[in-house]
Scaffold this motif. Structure first.
Motif, PDB file in Angstrom:
ATOM      1  N   PHE A  47      24.738  28.864  24.615  1.00 21.13           N
ATOM      2  CA  PHE A  47      24.354  29.600  25.841  1.00 21.13           C
ATOM      3  C   PHE A  47      25.308  30.970  25.763  1.00 21.13           C
ATOM      4  CE2 PHE A  47      23.033  24.953  26.195  1.00 21.13           C
ATOM      5  CZ  PHE A  47      22.428  25.641  27.478  1.00 21.13           C
ATOM      6  N   ALA A  48      24.524  31.943  26.505  1.00 20.51           N
ATOM      7  CA  ALA A  48      25.071  33.427  27.253  1.00 20.51           C
ATOM      8  C   ALA A  48      24.569  33.239  28.453  1.00 20.51           C
ATOM      9  CB  ALA A  48      24.587  34.148  26.204  1.00 20.51           C
ATOM     10  N   ILE A  49      25.660  33.153  29.359  1.00 16.80           N
ATOM     11  CA  ILE A  49      26.247  33.358  30.809  1.00 16.80           C
ATOM     12  C   ILE A  49      26.337  34.750  30.803  1.00 16.80           C
ATOM     13  CG2 ILE A  49      26.182  32.647  32.866  1.00 16.80           C
ATOM     14  CD1 ILE A  49      27.170  29.797  29.926  1.00 16.80           C
ATOM     15  N   ASN A  50      25.552  36.026  31.881  1.00 11.45           N
ATOM     16  CA  ASN A  50      25.920  37.058  32.143  1.00 11.45           C
ATOM     17  C   ASN A  50      26.398  36.689  33.705  1.00 11.45           C
ATOM     18  OD1 ASN A  50      25.339  38.312  29.514  1.00 11.45           O
ATOM     19  ND2 ASN A  50      23.482  37.604  29.776  1.00 11.45           N
ATOM     20  N   LEU A  51      27.411  38.156  33.572  1.00 13.22           N
ATOM     21  CA  LEU A  51      27.391  37.650  35.163  1.00 13.22           C
ATOM     22  C   LEU A  51      28.088  39.418  35.857  1.00 13.22           C
ATOM     23  CD1 LEU A  51      29.135  35.209  33.607  1.00 13.22           C
ATOM     24  CD2 LEU A  51      29.242  34.837  36.425  1.00 13.22           C
ATOM     25  N   ILE A  52      27.813  39.318  36.732  1.00 13.87           N
ATOM     26  CA  ILE A  52      28.485  40.569  37.698  1.00 13.87           C
ATOM     27  C   ILE A  52      29.098  40.888  38.740  1.00 13.87           C
ATOM     28  CG2 ILE A  52      26.342  41.155  39.297  1.00 13.87           C
ATOM     29  CD1 ILE A  52      27.489  44.201  36.710  1.00 13.87           C
ATOM     30  N   ALA A  53      30.300  40.831  38.351  1.00  9.93           N
ATOM     31  CA  ALA A  53      31.710  41.183  39.588  1.00  9.93           C
ATOM     32  C   ALA A  53      32.081  42.043  40.561  1.00  9.93           C
ATOM     33  CB  ALA A  53      32.860  41.199  38.872  1.00  9.93           C
ATOM     34  N   PHE A  54      31.762  41.988  41.989  1.00 10.99           N
ATOM     35  CA  PHE A  54      31.159  43.793  42.367  1.00 10.99           C
ATOM     36  C   PHE A  54      31.828  42.925  44.043  1.00 10.99           C
ATOM     37  CE2 PHE A  54      27.809  41.075  42.886  1.00 10.99           C
ATOM     38  CZ  PHE A  54      27.078  41.342  43.866  1.00 10.99           C
ATOM     39  N   THR A  55      32.042  43.441  45.494  1.00  4.05           N
ATOM     40  CA  THR A  55      33.000  43.282  46.376  1.00  4.05           C
ATOM     41  C   THR A  55      31.553  44.331  47.372  1.00  4.05           C
ATOM     42  OG1 THR A  55      32.874  45.867  46.416  1.00  4.05           O
ATOM     43  CG2 THR A  55      34.820  43.567  45.945  1.00  4.05           C
ATOM     44  N   ASP A  56      31.261  43.366  48.541  1.00  4.49           N
ATOM     45  CA  ASP A  56      30.453  44.139  49.735  1.00  4.49           C
ATOM     46  C   ASP A  56      30.535  45.227  50.424  1.00  4.49           C
ATOM     47  OD1 ASP A  56      28.096  41.924  48.451  1.00  4.49           O
ATOM     48  OD2 ASP A  56      28.561  40.833  49.440  1.00  4.49           O
ATOM     49  N   VAL A  58      34.458  47.477  51.301  1.00  4.40           N
ATOM     50  CA  VAL A  58      36.752  47.760  50.668  1.00  4.40           C
ATOM     51  C   VAL A  58      37.135  46.611  51.243  1.00  4.40           C
ATOM     52  CG1 VAL A  58      38.660  49.130  51.396  1.00  4.40           C
ATOM     53  CG2 VAL A  58      35.733  50.353  52.079  1.00  4.40           C
ATOM     54  N   ASN A  59      37.201  46.085  51.929  1.00  5.66           N
ATOM     55  CA  ASN A  59      37.583  45.277  52.498  1.00  5.66           C
ATOM     56  C   ASN A  59      37.476  43.394  52.168  1.00  5.66           C
ATOM     57  OD1 ASN A  59      39.416  46.289  53.900  1.00  5.66           O
ATOM     58  ND2 ASN A  59      38.548  47.008  55.256  1.00  5.66           N
ATOM     59  N   ALA A  60      35.919  43.746  51.870  1.00  6.91           N
ATOM     60  CA  ALA A  60      35.248  41.978  51.471  1.00  6.91           C
ATOM     61  C   ALA A  60      35.704  41.795  50.036  1.00  6.91           C
ATOM     62  CB  ALA A  60      34.047  42.363  51.259  1.00  6.91           C
ATOM     63  N   PRO A  61      35.635  40.498  49.862  1.00  3.42           N
ATOM     64  CA  PRO A  61      36.534  39.542  48.823  1.00  3.42           C
ATOM     65  C   PRO A  61      35.651  39.502  47.598  1.00  3.42           C
ATOM     66  CG  PRO A  61      35.430  37.864  49.978  1.00  3.42           C
ATOM     67  CD  PRO A  61      35.698  39.224  50.742  1.00  3.42           C
ATOM     68  N   PRO A  62      35.842  39.899  46.532  1.00  5.48           N
ATOM     69  CA  PRO A  62      34.714  39.727  45.035  1.00  5.48           C
ATOM     70  C   PRO A  62      34.408  38.923  44.600  1.00  5.48           C
ATOM     71  CG  PRO A  62      37.403  40.382  44.069  1.00  5.48           C
ATOM     72  CD  PRO A  62      37.902  39.444  45.931  1.00  5.48           C
ATOM     73  N   ARG A  63      33.220  39.000  44.783  1.00 11.13           N
ATOM     74  CA  ARG A  63      31.847  37.776  44.462  1.00 11.13           C
ATOM     75  C   ARG A  63      31.945  38.295  42.882  1.00 11.13           C
ATOM     76  NH1 ARG A  63      26.816  39.514  47.746  1.00 11.13           N
ATOM     77  NH2 ARG A  63      26.633  37.665  47.035  1.00 11.13           N
ATOM     78  N   MET A  64      30.840  37.227  42.080  1.00  8.29           N
ATOM     79  CA  MET A  64      30.754  36.747  41.166  1.00  8.29           C
ATOM     80  C   MET A  64      29.610  36.333  41.304  1.00  8.29           C
ATOM     81  SD  MET A  64      32.008  37.267  37.784  1.00  8.29           S
ATOM     82  CE  MET A  64      33.895  37.303  37.630  1.00  8.29           C
ATOM     83  N   LEU A  65      28.543  37.165  40.581  1.00  9.07           N
ATOM     84  CA  LEU A  65      26.864  37.072  40.427  1.00  9.07           C
ATOM     85  C   LEU A  65      26.178  36.168  38.858  1.00  9.07           C
ATOM     86  CD1 LEU A  65      24.044  36.667  42.442  1.00  9.07           C
ATOM     87  CD2 LEU A  65      23.952  39.271  41.221  1.00  9.07           C
TER      88      LEU A  65
END
Length: 265
Positions: A47-56, A58-65
């Protein structure tokens, strides 16, 4: 660069023959191949699982989508046959594992491409579930092989290229907090067209005109070319990408694979 000259070896003779085939020839980058990599073969379904890491913010914690998940079909020789987009909701174990891998290697902004092998088991309804994932590769990149482009068409209101830029400049990817993965509303399949033996291409027949779900196609060989038996992605004769409802994609896949001709003498 894509993996090249892949062999599954069951004994010393297999390994020695593979080394003879690999060493001393020019690689895809034009350089002479002086070394080969020997590693344990990991069984299971890839399997290949593709993700994008970002924040919402300046002070928001990182997210993994999780943006898209692909399941590969390979031959007994580890040769790619097909890759098809999956519903992420069907694979929670793989998603959790991929996110943990991306976080562990320090991906905080931008793309992550995680390849795993997983064991297939039957569930209570005689369907398949995939467990015990094992890492094959992780890279800070979008998926290749036009899969990012297909995902943009298969997932409504999603642009991975825009999202990649947004992630790196600290902007939100405009996905609600309650969403941890994107769900495709169209089915997509990447078909690899193999070359079955070494020789010279005599004739190619690849008619895609009747395929109602055709997204795109590419031939990388032509009559008169000297070719090797397909052992990896770059030694394929070509590729076809299909997009639509699954039933029609399945029908078009059958039509294509029943009619394609790669004649080698």
């Amino acid at each position: 660069m894509s993996t090249t000259d892949v062999y599954i070896c069951y004994n010393y003779d297999d390994a020695n023959n593979a080394l003879v085939s690999i060493l001393g020839k020019n690689g895809p980058d034009g350089r002479n191949v002086e070394k080969a990599l020997l590693e344990e073969y990991i069984g299971g379904v890839e399997f290949a699982i593709n993700l994008i890491a970002f924040t919402d913010g300046v002070n928001a914690p990182p997210r993994m989508l999780v943006t898209d998940v692909w399941k590969y079909q390979k031959s007994s020789k580890a040769r790619y046959g097909q890759a098809e987009i999956c519903l992420p909701s069907d694979h929670p174990t793989l998603l959790a594992y991929a996110c943990s891998v991306a976080k562990a290697v320090g991906i905080r902004y931008g793309a992550a491409h995680v390849e795993v092998k997983a064991e297939e088991q039957l569930d209570d309804n005689n369907g398949s579930i995939f467990t015990n994932p094992c890492l094959i590769e992780v890279g800070a990149r979008l998926s290749g092989g036009r899969k990012s482009i297909l995902t943009m068409r298969a997932v409504e209101n999603w642009n991975p290229f825009k999202a990649l830029i947004q992630a790196h400049i600290g902007e939100t990817c405009e996905v609600p907090n309650v969403i941890n993965y994107l769900t495709p509303n169209k089915f997509a399949r990447h078909i690899f067209i193999p070359i079955e033996k070494r020789g010279c291409i005599e004739k190619i027949e690849l008619d895609t005109s009747s395929l109602t779900t055709l997204h795109s196609s590419a031939l990388i060989v032509k009559p008169g070319d000297s070719v090797e038996e397909t052992r990896d992605i770059i030694s394929c004769a070509g590729f076809v990408w299909l997009l639509g409802n699954k039933e029609q994609v399945d029908a078009d896949t059958y039509t294509l694979m029943s009619s394609v001709v790669i004649s080698v003498i």
